[in-house]
Scaffold this motif. Structure first.
Motif, PDB file in Angstrom:
ATOM      1  N   PHE A 278       8.384 -37.491  -6.944  1.00 59.74           N
ATOM      2  CA  PHE A 278       6.977 -37.803  -7.148  1.00 59.74           C
ATOM      3  C   PHE A 278       6.925 -38.865  -8.006  1.00 59.74           C
ATOM      4  CE2 PHE A 278       5.503 -33.307  -6.001  1.00 59.74           C
ATOM      5  CZ  PHE A 278       5.228 -33.404  -4.633  1.00 59.74           C
ATOM      6  N   SER A 279       7.641 -38.956  -8.869  1.00 57.92           N
ATOM      7  CA  SER A 279       7.905 -39.975 -10.197  1.00 57.92           C
ATOM      8  C   SER A 279       8.218 -41.467  -9.354  1.00 57.92           C
ATOM      9  CB  SER A 279       8.661 -39.629 -11.193  1.00 57.92           C
ATOM     10  OG  SER A 279       8.241 -38.612 -12.001  1.00 57.92           O
ATOM     11  N   ALA A 280       9.223 -41.347  -8.634  1.00 60.47           N
ATOM     12  CA  ALA A 280       9.661 -42.514  -8.129  1.00 60.47           C
ATOM     13  C   ALA A 280       8.643 -42.958  -7.144  1.00 60.47           C
ATOM     14  CB  ALA A 280      10.988 -42.343  -7.134  1.00 60.47           C
ATOM     15  N   ALA A 281       7.835 -42.222  -6.278  1.00 62.11           N
ATOM     16  CA  ALA A 281       6.904 -42.495  -5.401  1.00 62.11           C
ATOM     17  C   ALA A 281       5.674 -43.403  -6.204  1.00 62.11           C
ATOM     18  CB  ALA A 281       6.419 -41.114  -4.543  1.00 62.11           C
TER      19      ALA A 281
ATOM     20  N   ALA B 187       7.090 -40.189  -1.414  1.00 61.33           N
ATOM     21  CA  ALA B 187       7.652 -38.992  -2.038  1.00 61.33           C
ATOM     22  C   ALA B 187       8.930 -38.497  -1.067  1.00 61.33           C
ATOM     23  CB  ALA B 187       6.771 -37.777  -2.181  1.00 61.33           C
ATOM     24  N   ALA B 188       8.744 -38.244   0.152  1.00 60.95           N
ATOM     25  CA  ALA B 188       9.789 -38.168   1.070  1.00 60.95           C
ATOM     26  C   ALA B 188      11.008 -39.273   1.042  1.00 60.95           C
ATOM     27  CB  ALA B 188       9.271 -38.013   2.387  1.00 60.95           C
ATOM     28  N   ASP B 189      10.634 -40.484   1.141  1.00 62.72           N
ATOM     29  CA  ASP B 189      11.456 -41.562   1.288  1.00 62.72           C
ATOM     30  C   ASP B 189      12.386 -41.687  -0.096  1.00 62.72           C
ATOM     31  OD1 ASP B 189      10.785 -42.833   3.434  1.00 62.72           O
ATOM     32  OD2 ASP B 189       9.552 -44.417   2.436  1.00 62.72           O
TER      33      ASP B 189
ATOM     34  N   ASP C 127       8.905 -28.156   8.174  1.00 69.10           N
ATOM     35  CA  ASP C 127       7.835 -28.895   8.636  1.00 69.10           C
ATOM     36  C   ASP C 127       7.623 -30.199   8.401  1.00 69.10           C
ATOM     37  OD1 ASP C 127       6.593 -26.466  10.363  1.00 69.10           O
ATOM     38  OD2 ASP C 127       5.753 -25.767   8.504  1.00 69.10           O
ATOM     39  N   GLY C 128       7.911 -30.365   6.950  1.00 68.16           N
ATOM     40  CA  GLY C 128       7.869 -31.658   6.248  1.00 68.16           C
ATOM     41  C   GLY C 128       9.045 -32.519   6.926  1.00 68.16           C
ATOM     42  N   GLU C 129      10.048 -32.028   7.333  1.00 67.06           N
ATOM     43  CA  GLU C 129      11.224 -32.816   8.037  1.00 67.06           C
ATOM     44  C   GLU C 129      10.511 -33.386   9.418  1.00 67.06           C
ATOM     45  OE1 GLU C 129      14.755 -30.882   8.165  1.00 67.06           O
ATOM     46  OE2 GLU C 129      15.071 -31.042   5.930  1.00 67.06           O
TER      47      GLU C 129
ATOM     48  N   ARG D 244       7.337 -41.636   9.936  1.00 66.61           N
ATOM     49  CA  ARG D 244       7.742 -42.632   9.153  1.00 66.61           C
ATOM     50  C   ARG D 244       7.844 -44.129   9.704  1.00 66.61           C
ATOM     51  NH1 ARG D 244       7.977 -45.979   6.174  1.00 66.61           N
ATOM     52  NH2 ARG D 244       9.562 -46.361   4.696  1.00 66.61           N
ATOM     53  N   LEU D 245       8.568 -44.078  10.858  1.00 69.62           N
ATOM     54  CA  LEU D 245       8.514 -45.459  11.650  1.00 69.62           C
ATOM     55  C   LEU D 245       7.202 -46.006  12.005  1.00 69.62           C
ATOM     56  CD1 LEU D 245      10.376 -47.616  12.331  1.00 69.62           C
ATOM     57  CD2 LEU D 245      10.778 -46.462  14.602  1.00 69.62           C
TER      58      LEU D 245
END
Length: 95
Positions: free
Chosen positions: A21-24, A15-17, A63-65, A72-73
């Protein structure tokens, strides 16, 4: 690590990438509702909001960032390592 936590992290990172939510959901082969629910459960488990939601936009909170930047990595590298392991399983090796 539990399967549940792995699926929550997959949903959060996708979702973050993708910024939605739809694309995720398309990427993960799930419904948008399932991704949204997984992220909400992850937020509840952590006790923090990871996304700011509106009808038009999905954005990471501070917080999400921070979490996204930290996981992520390594999460991608773990996925790559597991894929490599599965692809090499059962293949003859050595001399």
């Amino acid at each position: 690590m539990s399967t549940e936590l792995r699926s929550h992290l997959d949903a959060f990172i996708a979702a973050a990438d993708d910024g939605s939510f739809s694309a995720a959901a398309r990427r993960l082969g799930l419904t948008p509702a399932a991704v949204s629910k997984s992220v909400a459960q992850f937020e509840a488990r952590l006790g923090v909001r990871l996304f700011q939601r509106s009808t038009r936009r999905l954005a990471l909170t501070t917080d999400g960032e921070r979490l996204y930047g930290q996981v992520r990595l390594p999460w991608a590298e773990i996925g790559d390592a597991l894929t490599d392991l599965r692809q090499g399983a059962g293949k003859p090796a050595g001399t």
